[in-house]
Design a protein around this motif. Structure first.
Motif, mmCIF file in Angstrom:
data_model
loop_
_atom_site.group_PDB
_atom_site.id
_atom_site.type_symbol
_atom_site.label_atom_id
_atom_site.label_comp_id
_atom_site.label_asym_id
_atom_site.label_seq_id
_atom_site.Cartn_x
_atom_site.Cartn_y
_atom_site.Cartn_z
ATOM 1 N N SER A 78 0.859 -1.177 0.000
ATOM 2 C CA SER A 78 0.000 0.000 0.000
ATOM 3 C C SER A 78 0.895 1.226 0.000
ATOM 4 N N PHE A 79 0.653 2.144 -0.953
ATOM 5 C CA PHE A 79 1.540 3.293 -1.134
ATOM 6 C C PHE A 79 0.743 4.495 -1.607
ATOM 7 N N GLY A 80 1.105 5.666 -1.133
ATOM 8 C CA GLY A 80 0.486 6.908 -1.572
ATOM 9 C C GLY A 80 -0.686 7.281 -0.694
ATOM 10 N N GLY A 81 -1.405 8.274 -1.110
ATOM 11 C CA GLY A 81 -2.564 8.731 -0.366
ATOM 12 C C GLY A 81 -2.174 9.515 0.876
ATOM 13 N N PHE A 82 -3.180 9.820 1.678
ATOM 14 C CA PHE A 82 -2.984 10.603 2.892
ATOM 15 C C PHE A 82 -3.891 10.043 3.964
ATOM 16 N N LEU A 83 -3.319 9.693 5.106
ATOM 17 C CA LEU A 83 -4.056 9.112 6.232
ATOM 18 C C LEU A 83 -4.888 7.903 5.810
ATOM 19 N N GLY A 84 -4.294 7.084 4.944
ATOM 20 C CA GLY A 84 -4.962 5.861 4.508
ATOM 21 C C GLY A 84 -5.964 6.052 3.393
ATOM 22 N N MET A 85 -6.227 7.298 3.001
ATOM 23 C CA MET A 85 -7.190 7.581 1.935
ATOM 24 C C MET A 85 -6.435 7.745 0.613
ATOM 25 N N GLY A 86 -6.940 7.122 -0.425
ATOM 26 C CA GLY A 86 -6.335 7.279 -1.746
ATOM 27 C C GLY A 86 -5.112 6.409 -1.976
ATOM 28 N N ASN A 87 -4.826 5.496 -1.057
ATOM 29 C CA ASN A 87 -3.695 4.596 -1.262
ATOM 30 C C ASN A 87 -3.951 3.713 -2.471
ATOM 31 N N ARG A 88 -2.881 3.460 -3.210
ATOM 32 C CA ARG A 88 -2.919 2.489 -4.296
ATOM 33 C C ARG A 88 -2.226 1.238 -3.801
ATOM 34 N N LEU A 89 -2.558 0.135 -4.408
ATOM 35 C CA LEU A 89 -1.930 -1.140 -4.076
ATOM 36 C C LEU A 89 -1.047 -1.565 -5.229
ATOM 37 N N PHE A 90 0.043 -2.241 -4.888
ATOM 38 C CA PHE A 90 1.012 -2.697 -5.872
ATOM 39 C C PHE A 90 1.418 -4.120 -5.553
ATOM 40 N N ALA A 91 1.453 -4.959 -6.586
ATOM 41 C CA ALA A 91 1.972 -6.314 -6.432
ATOM 42 C C ALA A 91 3.483 -6.230 -6.594
ATOM 43 N N ILE A 92 4.200 -6.597 -5.550
ATOM 44 C CA ILE A 92 5.653 -6.558 -5.582
ATOM 45 C C ILE A 92 6.154 -8.007 -5.590
ATOM 46 N N PRO A 93 6.914 -8.390 -6.606
ATOM 47 C CA PRO A 93 7.452 -9.758 -6.595
ATOM 48 C C PRO A 93 8.215 -10.012 -5.289
ATOM 49 N N TRP A 94 7.951 -11.135 -4.682
ATOM 50 C CA TRP A 94 8.549 -11.443 -3.387
ATOM 51 C C TRP A 94 10.066 -11.331 -3.420
ATOM 52 N N GLN A 95 10.690 -11.800 -4.508
ATOM 53 C CA GLN A 95 12.147 -11.777 -4.571
ATOM 54 C C GLN A 95 12.703 -10.362 -4.757
ATOM 55 N N ALA A 96 11.850 -9.363 -4.998
ATOM 56 C CA ALA A 96 12.307 -7.973 -5.086
ATOM 57 C C ALA A 96 12.467 -7.339 -3.706
ATOM 58 N N LEU A 97 11.949 -7.999 -2.688
ATOM 59 C CA LEU A 97 12.012 -7.474 -1.324
ATOM 60 C C LEU A 97 13.144 -8.132 -0.556
ATOM 61 N N GLU A 98 13.775 -7.342 0.285
ATOM 62 C CA GLU A 98 14.835 -7.851 1.152
ATOM 63 C C GLU A 98 14.453 -7.548 2.599
ATOM 64 N N LEU A 99 14.466 -8.561 3.421
ATOM 65 C CA LEU A 99 14.111 -8.399 4.827
ATOM 66 C C LEU A 99 15.221 -7.673 5.580
ATOM 67 N N ASP A 100 14.829 -6.687 6.373
ATOM 68 C CA ASP A 100 15.727 -5.985 7.287
ATOM 69 C C ASP A 100 15.224 -6.305 8.689
ATOM 70 N N PRO A 101 15.663 -7.430 9.269
ATOM 71 C CA PRO A 101 15.089 -7.882 10.539
ATOM 72 C C PRO A 101 15.385 -6.970 11.726
ATOM 73 N N LEU A 102 16.493 -6.259 11.694
ATOM 74 C CA LEU A 102 16.802 -5.360 12.812
ATOM 75 C C LEU A 102 15.783 -4.250 12.944
ATOM 76 N N ASN A 103 15.286 -3.781 11.805
ATOM 77 C CA ASN A 103 14.329 -2.670 11.806
ATOM 78 C C ASN A 103 12.900 -3.131 11.548
ATOM 79 N N HIS A 104 12.695 -4.444 11.479
ATOM 80 C CA HIS A 104 11.362 -5.020 11.252
ATOM 81 C C HIS A 104 10.689 -4.376 10.044
ATOM 82 N N ARG A 105 11.392 -4.417 8.916
ATOM 83 C CA ARG A 105 10.882 -3.827 7.695
ATOM 84 C C ARG A 105 11.498 -4.536 6.497
ATOM 85 N N PHE A 106 11.019 -4.145 5.330
ATOM 86 C CA PHE A 106 11.554 -4.652 4.078
ATOM 87 C C PHE A 106 12.188 -3.510 3.294
ATOM 88 N N VAL A 107 13.154 -3.863 2.458
ATOM 89 C CA VAL A 107 13.778 -2.914 1.547
ATOM 90 C C VAL A 107 13.402 -3.330 0.129
#
Length: 149
Positions: A78-107
């Motif tokens: 989920s990306f874009g919009g303001f306060l959850g309104m107007g967000n668009r959704l994007f399919a991201i290939p799983w292998q395009a994401l890299e886990l950053d476990p220290l920060n509990h996020r993806f790159v």
């Protein structure tokens, strides 16, 4: 859809110290509980996604599974919009994401503008996930090898 053929991934946002933290031996020494190699999908939903410069790219909303192949196919971002309104959704290939476990996020190693121009969809109009032409175009956009190959 504005696709740029000159997109070049930036260096990874994970430095060598962070990469060491992907080493499973650094987690759960007693092998109990989930860790960075084996997690429930629900623990990943809501995780932040940033690019290699640390810019906020959104949050993981869903994890899409290819059940017959037993693989994770995509993360729905989920990306874009303001306060959850107007967000668009994007399919991201799983292998395009890299886990950053220290920060509990993806790159996701793309500039913000690349995501702004990416093929997306609305929460009420999801794509036909079984359409292989659509799926191949998503992998081409993010320069990843399709997971089914």
């Amino acid at each position: 859809m504005n696709q740029s053929n000159d997109f070049k991934p930036a260096p990874s946002a994970l430095d060598s110290a962070s990469r060491q933290d992907l080493d499973p031996s650094r987690y759960n020494a007693d092998q109990s509980g989930p860790g960075p190699r084996l997690m429930t999908a629900s623990t990943l939903e809501g995780d932040d996604v940033v690019n290699s410069t640390g810019e906020d790219l959104g949050k993981i909303e869903e994890i899409m599974l290819d059940v017959p192949q037993g693989r994770i196919a995509y993360a729905v971002l989920s990306f874009g919009g303001f306060l959850g309104m107007g967000n668009r959704l994007f399919a991201i290939p799983w292998q395009a994401l890299e886990l950053d476990p220290l920060n509990h996020r993806f790159v996701l190693d793309v500039p913000r503008e690349h995501l702004e121009n990416a093929p997306g969809f609305d929460k009420d109009r999801w794509p036909d996930w079984a359409d292989m032409t659509w799926a191949a175009s998503i992998h081409e956009y993010y320069e990843t090898k399709p997971y089914w190959e």
